[in-house]
Design a protein around this motif. Structure first.
Motif, PDB file in Angstrom:
ATOM      1  N   ILE A 136       0.837  -1.199   0.000  1.00 53.21           N
ATOM      2  CA  ILE A 136       0.000   0.000   0.000  1.00 53.21           C
ATOM      3  C   ILE A 136       0.875   1.253   0.000  1.00 53.21           C
ATOM      4  O   ILE A 136       0.621   2.225  -0.728  1.00 53.21           O
ATOM      5  CB  ILE A 136      -0.945   0.006   1.216  1.00 53.21           C
ATOM      6  CG1 ILE A 136      -1.961  -1.127   1.115  1.00 53.21           C
ATOM      7  CG2 ILE A 136      -1.667   1.351   1.332  1.00 53.21           C
ATOM      8  CD1 ILE A 136      -2.816  -1.295   2.351  1.00 53.21           C
ATOM      9  N   PHE A 137       1.923   1.225   0.825  1.00 53.09           N
ATOM     10  CA  PHE A 137       2.854   2.348   0.922  1.00 53.09           C
ATOM     11  C   PHE A 137       3.496   2.629  -0.427  1.00 53.09           C
ATOM     12  O   PHE A 137       3.599   3.786  -0.862  1.00 53.09           O
ATOM     13  CB  PHE A 137       3.920   2.005   1.966  1.00 53.09           C
ATOM     14  CG  PHE A 137       4.508   3.192   2.667  1.00 53.09           C
ATOM     15  CD1 PHE A 137       3.706   4.150   3.247  1.00 53.09           C
ATOM     16  CD2 PHE A 137       5.888   3.329   2.762  1.00 53.09           C
ATOM     17  CE1 PHE A 137       4.252   5.236   3.911  1.00 53.09           C
ATOM     18  CE2 PHE A 137       6.447   4.409   3.411  1.00 53.09           C
ATOM     19  CZ  PHE A 137       5.632   5.366   3.992  1.00 53.09           C
ATOM     20  N   SER A 138       3.914   1.555  -1.097  1.00 55.19           N
ATOM     21  CA  SER A 138       4.514   1.690  -2.424  1.00 55.19           C
ATOM     22  C   SER A 138       3.500   2.224  -3.429  1.00 55.19           C
ATOM     23  O   SER A 138       3.832   3.066  -4.282  1.00 55.19           O
ATOM     24  CB  SER A 138       5.056   0.334  -2.885  1.00 55.19           C
ATOM     25  OG  SER A 138       5.560   0.402  -4.194  1.00 55.19           O
ATOM     26  N   ALA A 139       2.244   1.743  -3.324  1.00 54.18           N
ATOM     27  CA  ALA A 139       1.198   2.212  -4.240  1.00 54.18           C
ATOM     28  C   ALA A 139       0.918   3.695  -4.039  1.00 54.18           C
ATOM     29  O   ALA A 139       0.705   4.429  -5.012  1.00 54.18           O
ATOM     30  CB  ALA A 139      -0.078   1.407  -4.029  1.00 54.18           C
ATOM     31  N   CYS A 140       0.922   4.145  -2.784  1.00 53.12           N
ATOM     32  CA  CYS A 140       0.705   5.576  -2.515  1.00 53.12           C
ATOM     33  C   CYS A 140       1.809   6.409  -3.144  1.00 53.12           C
ATOM     34  O   CYS A 140       1.555   7.466  -3.734  1.00 53.12           O
ATOM     35  CB  CYS A 140       0.662   5.818  -1.004  1.00 53.12           C
ATOM     36  SG  CYS A 140      -0.848   5.251  -0.206  1.00 53.12           S
ATOM     37  N   TYR A 141       3.035   5.925  -3.007  1.00 55.12           N
ATOM     38  CA  TYR A 141       4.155   6.640  -3.617  1.00 55.12           C
ATOM     39  C   TYR A 141       3.983   6.740  -5.127  1.00 55.12           C
ATOM     40  O   TYR A 141       4.138   7.812  -5.726  1.00 55.12           O
ATOM     41  CB  TYR A 141       5.470   5.929  -3.276  1.00 55.12           C
ATOM     42  CG  TYR A 141       6.680   6.572  -3.900  1.00 55.12           C
ATOM     43  CD1 TYR A 141       7.314   7.638  -3.273  1.00 55.12           C
ATOM     44  CD2 TYR A 141       7.185   6.129  -5.117  1.00 55.12           C
ATOM     45  CE1 TYR A 141       8.426   8.243  -3.846  1.00 55.12           C
ATOM     46  CE2 TYR A 141       8.283   6.718  -5.694  1.00 55.12           C
ATOM     47  CZ  TYR A 141       8.898   7.782  -5.055  1.00 55.12           C
ATOM     48  OH  TYR A 141       9.982   8.379  -5.647  1.00 55.12           O
ATOM     49  N   GLN A 142       3.630   5.615  -5.759  1.00 51.37           N
ATOM     50  CA  GLN A 142       3.512   5.615  -7.204  1.00 51.37           C
ATOM     51  C   GLN A 142       2.255   6.315  -7.693  1.00 51.37           C
ATOM     52  O   GLN A 142       2.226   6.833  -8.804  1.00 51.37           O
ATOM     53  CB  GLN A 142       3.550   4.177  -7.730  1.00 51.37           C
ATOM     54  CG  GLN A 142       4.922   3.536  -7.594  1.00 51.37           C
ATOM     55  CD  GLN A 142       6.003   4.333  -8.294  1.00 51.37           C
ATOM     56  OE1 GLN A 142       5.788   4.908  -9.352  1.00 51.37           O
ATOM     57  NE2 GLN A 142       7.192   4.368  -7.699  1.00 51.37           N
TER      58      GLN A 142
END
Length: 396
Positions: A136-142
């Motif tokens: 989720i954290f990675s998705a928010c960044y992207q």
């Protein structure tokens, strides 16, 4: 998941939106305003060099001081720098000198922000939920990487660079507010008695203890070859094949981000461990880079960027989650910092090499192909070294 995690994710989203927006502004200025595409690599090297040098220190700082204060102060410093850039843009004086200064300062701030943000997760998320939290954290960044270029490219094409910079400042102000909502228990002072040098070395000891050295080798070559192409050559490849309009750069970056978000959705729905074979992943990426060098259609290029985003997210989430689970909590900042250090230590060299090849009259297509072939060769080399170490360990 709790409110702290969602506030941290929101801050991560807004931060990446602002940073990706400013990256596109830099790419647009060097390619379209100054007509000097070779400066893109130099500008990015100026940003990544201080990040690589200072990120081990940033990991030490992340473990020693208030994480909320570090996140807020680094974000607000970025606000001040972009206000300065917006002023120069307004008076018509924004040039490479200002961009070099801002890029250098952003690199130092990233060296603190990145390990601090990632080291927050073990404090606010249960160990068994870390993999999904990281996805989720990675998705928010992207998602920020998608939103930023799309919005900013529209503002640049429809209005002005100054308006784009002001919008980026507003985004970072909201990010500052979000960081203030991330309340994390401070690390006890008596636990952190070592000095900076010993503190950084303790991170290396953890990496060695949890047997991640070879994994970091794969991350290093992935960043050198793949991120070099993605970051520096995307504007040139888009201009050669589709035209110099900023929307093509923004849309390709956005599609890459969609691939990363697709992996996050896949991770939320999957019930398996989602372990990734790094050798297989890097070989696939090298093939995709070589295919990218030969394609001239927007649809096929978009498909390649999407698949690359999916694979890169799988690699990063797996490695970061493994480190967070296996590293002691009071050393996780240093461990994350060293992982980021390994993944980015060669990026300035990659950007500089691309700029050198451009000056030697290699086209963006030629350089992309060269990087794809080099990526494949070094993936085999790292896999062979890893196999040799495993055989040696079994014999002992």
């Amino acid at each position: 998941m709790n409110s702290k995690f969602y506030w941290l994710s929101a801050a991560h989203l807004l931060s990446s939106t602002a940073l990706s927006s400013f990256l596109l502004i830099q790419q647009y200025i060097t390619n379209n305003v100054l007509s000097s595409p070779e400066l893109v690599g130099i500008l990015l090297a100026v940003n990544f060099l201080p990040k690589v040098v200072f990120i081990p220190i940033g990991g030490y700082i992340a473990d020693r001081y208030s994480k909320r204060a570090l996140l807020f102060n680094t974000t607000f410093t970025r606000v001040a720098l972009l206000v300065w850039a917006a002023y120069f843009s307004y008076v018509g004086g924004l040039g490479m000198e200002q961009l070099y200064v801002i890029s250098f300062m952003f690199g130092i701030l990233d060296a603190i922000f990145i390990p601090t943000a990632n080291s927050c997760l073990p404090y606010i998320v249960a160990n068994k939920k870390l993999h999904k939290a990281n996805s989720i954290f990675s998705a928010c960044y992207q998602l920020g990487v998608i939103i930023g270029p799309l919005v900013i490219s529209t503002l640049i094409d429809g209005f002005s660079l100054t308006n784009a910079l002001i919008s980026t400042v507003i985004i970072l102000i909201f990010c500052s507010f979000a960081t203030l909502q991330v309340l994390i228990e401070p690390v006890k002072k008596n636990v952190l008695v070592e000095g900076p040098v010993r503190g950084i070395l303790s991170g290396y000891e953890v990496i060695k203890k949890i047997n991640m050295a070879q994994d970091l080798g794969f991350l290093t070559i992935t960043s050198f070859f793949f991120i070099g192409v993605l970051t520096v050559l995307t504007p040139s490849l888009a201009a050669i094949n589709f035209g110099s309009n900023a929307k093509y750069i923004g849309s390709l970056n956005a599609i890459y981000g969609v691939g990363i978000i697709a992996f996050s959705l896949f991770a939320q729905l999957s019930k398996s461990s989602l372990k990734v074979n790094l050798f297989t992943a890097t070989m696939l990426l090298s093939i995709l880079i070589m295919m990218l060098s030969q394609t001239t259609t927007y649809i096929f290029s978009s498909l390649i960027y999407f698949i690359c985003g999916f694979i890169i997210s799988w690699i990063n989430v797996s490695v970061i989650t493994n480190a967070q689970k296996r590293s002691p909590r009071d050393l996780v900042g240093k461990t994350i910092a060293l992982i980021v250090f390994s993944s980015q230590v060669c990026l300035p060299l990659s950007f500089g090499l691309i700029s050198l090849l451009i000056k030697m009259n290699f086209t963006a297509t030629d350089i992309t192909l060269i990087y794809g072939v080099g990526f494949m060769i070094l993936s085999v080399v790292v896999a062979y070294i890893r196999h040799s170490f495993n055989i040696k360990a079994l014999r002992e």
